[in-house]
Design a protein around this motif. Structure first.
Motif, mmCIF file in Angstrom:
data_model
loop_
_atom_site.group_PDB
_atom_site.id
_atom_site.type_symbol
_atom_site.label_atom_id
_atom_site.label_comp_id
_atom_site.label_asym_id
_atom_site.label_seq_id
_atom_site.Cartn_x
_atom_site.Cartn_y
_atom_site.Cartn_z
ATOM 1 N N ALA A 1 5.239 -42.851 36.074
ATOM 2 C CA ALA A 1 4.599 -43.856 36.917
ATOM 3 C C ALA A 1 3.163 -44.094 36.469
ATOM 4 N N ARG A 2 2.449 -43.022 36.164
ATOM 5 C CA ARG A 2 1.052 -43.152 35.756
ATOM 6 C C ARG A 2 0.926 -43.910 34.440
ATOM 7 N N ASP A 3 1.860 -43.705 33.508
ATOM 8 C CA ASP A 3 1.822 -44.443 32.246
ATOM 9 C C ASP A 3 1.869 -45.951 32.504
ATOM 10 N N HIS A 4 2.732 -46.362 33.426
ATOM 11 C CA HIS A 4 2.836 -47.791 33.734
ATOM 12 C C HIS A 4 1.582 -48.290 34.450
ATOM 13 N N LEU A 5 1.091 -47.523 35.393
ATOM 14 C CA LEU A 5 -0.116 -47.936 36.107
ATOM 15 C C LEU A 5 -1.306 -48.020 35.158
ATOM 16 N N ASP A 6 -1.398 -47.087 34.208
ATOM 17 C CA ASP A 6 -2.485 -47.154 33.223
ATOM 18 C C ASP A 6 -2.344 -48.392 32.344
ATOM 19 N N PHE A 7 -1.114 -48.737 31.999
ATOM 20 C CA PHE A 7 -0.885 -49.949 31.199
ATOM 21 C C PHE A 7 -1.442 -51.172 31.920
ATOM 22 N N TYR A 8 -1.122 -51.315 33.201
ATOM 23 C CA TYR A 8 -1.609 -52.474 33.940
ATOM 24 C C TYR A 8 -3.098 -52.373 34.237
ATOM 25 N N ASN A 9 -3.604 -51.156 34.391
ATOM 26 C CA ASN A 9 -5.037 -50.995 34.625
ATOM 27 C C ASN A 9 -5.843 -51.522 33.443
ATOM 28 N N ARG A 10 -5.283 -51.418 32.253
ATOM 29 C CA ARG A 10 -5.981 -51.898 31.058
ATOM 30 C C ARG A 10 -6.075 -53.427 31.026
ATOM 31 N N THR A 11 -5.326 -54.108 31.874
ATOM 32 C CA THR A 11 -5.359 -55.573 31.887
ATOM 33 C C THR A 11 -6.421 -56.119 32.844
ATOM 34 N N PHE A 12 -7.161 -55.253 33.518
ATOM 35 C CA PHE A 12 -8.075 -55.680 34.585
ATOM 36 C C PHE A 12 -9.043 -56.763 34.113
ATOM 37 N N ALA A 13 -9.777 -56.493 33.049
ATOM 38 C CA ALA A 13 -10.785 -57.444 32.578
ATOM 39 C C ALA A 13 -10.143 -58.763 32.151
ATOM 40 N N ASP A 14 -8.999 -58.688 31.481
ATOM 41 C CA ASP A 14 -8.338 -59.910 31.037
ATOM 42 C C ASP A 14 -7.813 -60.709 32.223
ATOM 43 N N CYS A 15 -7.268 -60.025 33.224
ATOM 44 C CA CYS A 15 -6.794 -60.729 34.417
ATOM 45 C C CYS A 15 -7.946 -61.423 35.139
ATOM 46 N N ARG A 16 -9.075 -60.765 35.214
ATOM 47 C CA ARG A 16 -10.233 -61.383 35.880
ATOM 48 C C ARG A 16 -10.730 -62.595 35.086
ATOM 49 N N ARG A 17 -10.716 -62.480 33.760
ATOM 50 C CA ARG A 17 -11.141 -63.615 32.937
ATOM 51 C C ARG A 17 -10.206 -64.801 33.146
ATOM 52 N N GLN A 18 -8.887 -64.567 33.142
ATOM 53 C CA GLN A 18 -7.933 -65.655 33.355
ATOM 54 C C GLN A 18 -8.074 -66.257 34.750
ATOM 55 N N THR A 19 -8.335 -65.419 35.732
ATOM 56 C CA THR A 19 -8.519 -65.906 37.095
ATOM 57 C C THR A 19 -9.732 -66.827 37.176
ATOM 58 N N ALA A 20 -10.826 -66.428 36.532
ATOM 59 C CA ALA A 20 -12.037 -67.248 36.539
ATOM 60 C C ALA A 20 -11.822 -68.567 35.813
ATOM 61 N N GLN A 21 -11.053 -68.543 34.727
ATOM 62 C CA GLN A 21 -10.776 -69.767 33.982
ATOM 63 C C GLN A 21 -10.019 -70.787 34.818
ATOM 64 N N ARG A 22 -9.326 -70.323 35.826
ATOM 65 C CA ARG A 22 -8.556 -71.209 36.693
ATOM 66 C C ARG A 22 -9.248 -71.468 38.023
ATOM 67 N N GLY A 23 -10.536 -71.141 38.087
ATOM 68 C CA GLY A 23 -11.351 -71.544 39.222
ATOM 69 C C GLY A 23 -11.414 -70.578 40.376
ATOM 70 N N LYS A 24 -10.802 -69.398 40.261
ATOM 71 C CA LYS A 24 -10.803 -68.442 41.358
ATOM 72 C C LYS A 24 -11.671 -67.239 41.012
ATOM 73 N N VAL A 25 -11.908 -66.392 42.005
ATOM 74 C CA VAL A 25 -12.668 -65.168 41.788
ATOM 75 C C VAL A 25 -11.749 -63.968 41.967
ATOM 76 N N GLY A 26 -12.238 -62.802 41.534
ATOM 77 C CA GLY A 26 -11.436 -61.593 41.661
ATOM 78 C C GLY A 26 -10.371 -61.502 40.588
ATOM 79 N N VAL A 27 -9.247 -60.885 40.935
ATOM 80 C CA VAL A 27 -8.188 -60.608 39.968
ATOM 81 C C VAL A 27 -6.847 -61.081 40.497
ATOM 82 N N ARG A 28 -6.211 -61.937 39.709
ATOM 83 C CA ARG A 28 -4.806 -62.234 39.921
ATOM 84 C C ARG A 28 -4.028 -61.601 38.775
#
Length: 206
Positions: free
Chosen positions: A68-95
């Motif tokens: 379970a932790r391996d999968h959660l760590d995988f998605y945790n590594r996407t945090f910055a990229d998810c926030r960047r994509q969210t901002a590019q689409r006009g929203k704040v935070g993380v989708r």
């Protein structure tokens, strides 16, 4: 009546983890030891949340916490990229989007850092309709992924008692996911906030 069938599914999935669960790449729901030609799959270049979450849920109560932790760590590594994509689409935070791109082995990702609360930026994001007005398609209206990921992280903490993980990982995800959902809300004439258009799964388009 489904107990025997479900147990067979459990053992097949557990075997898949045991066979290919080590290393830099996670086992993928439509891959693993069942692949018959190199690393070819019927479809899907990345990891699809709709399917991958089903591999995480049972690992916690079954006490396979490392998987379970391996999968959660995988998605945790996407945090910055998810926030960047969210901002590019006009929203704040993380989708969290439905598809996540595999990482090249050895890639170092920055740890998640919660966004500061900015009331003016939140108001602008609530008024921005680029995401709401985007064309529909598979999972383009699916908004539940960030909430589900945070819930799985909280369950991991409940099973492990890892308070450091709670503060360093879960807290930034919880705050930024909450900011995204707030930025998607709209105040309507009835005095209530609404989140629309949205749907839960890929089968429903608007």
């Amino acid at each position: 009546r489904d107990a025997e069938y479900l147990m067979r599914l459990w053992h097949v999935t557990l075997y898949s983890y045991a066979a290919v669960g080590e290393g830099a790449a996670l086992p993928k729901f439509n891959g693993g030891p069942g692949l018959v030609h190199e690393d070819d799959r019927h479809w899907g270049w990345g990891y699809w949340w709709q399917n991958t979450r089903l591999l995480i849920w049972p690992m916690l109560p079954a006490n396979h916490l490392r998987y379970a932790r391996d999968h959660l760590d995988f998605y945790n590594r996407t945090f910055a990229d998810c926030r960047r994509q969210t901002a590019q689409r006009g929203k704040v935070g993380v989708r969290v989007w439905e598809g996540a791109t595999p990482f090249k082995p050895g890639t170092v990702s920055p740890p998640p850092v919660a966004s500061p609360f900015d009331g003016a930026a939140l108001e602008r994001a609530m008024a921005d309709r680029r995401m709401e007005d985007a064309p529909s398609g598979y999972n383009s209206r699916s908004l539940a992924q960030a909430a589900e990921l945070v819930q799985l992280m909280l369950e991991y903490v409940a099973f492990t008692g890892d308070s450091d993980y709670l503060g360093s990982v879960v807290a930034p995800w919880l705050k930024d996911a909450s900011l995204f959902y707030l930025s998607y809300l709209k105040l309507a004439d009835d005095g209530l906030y609404h989140m629309t258009p949205s749907d839960a799964l890929e089968q429903w388009w608007k």
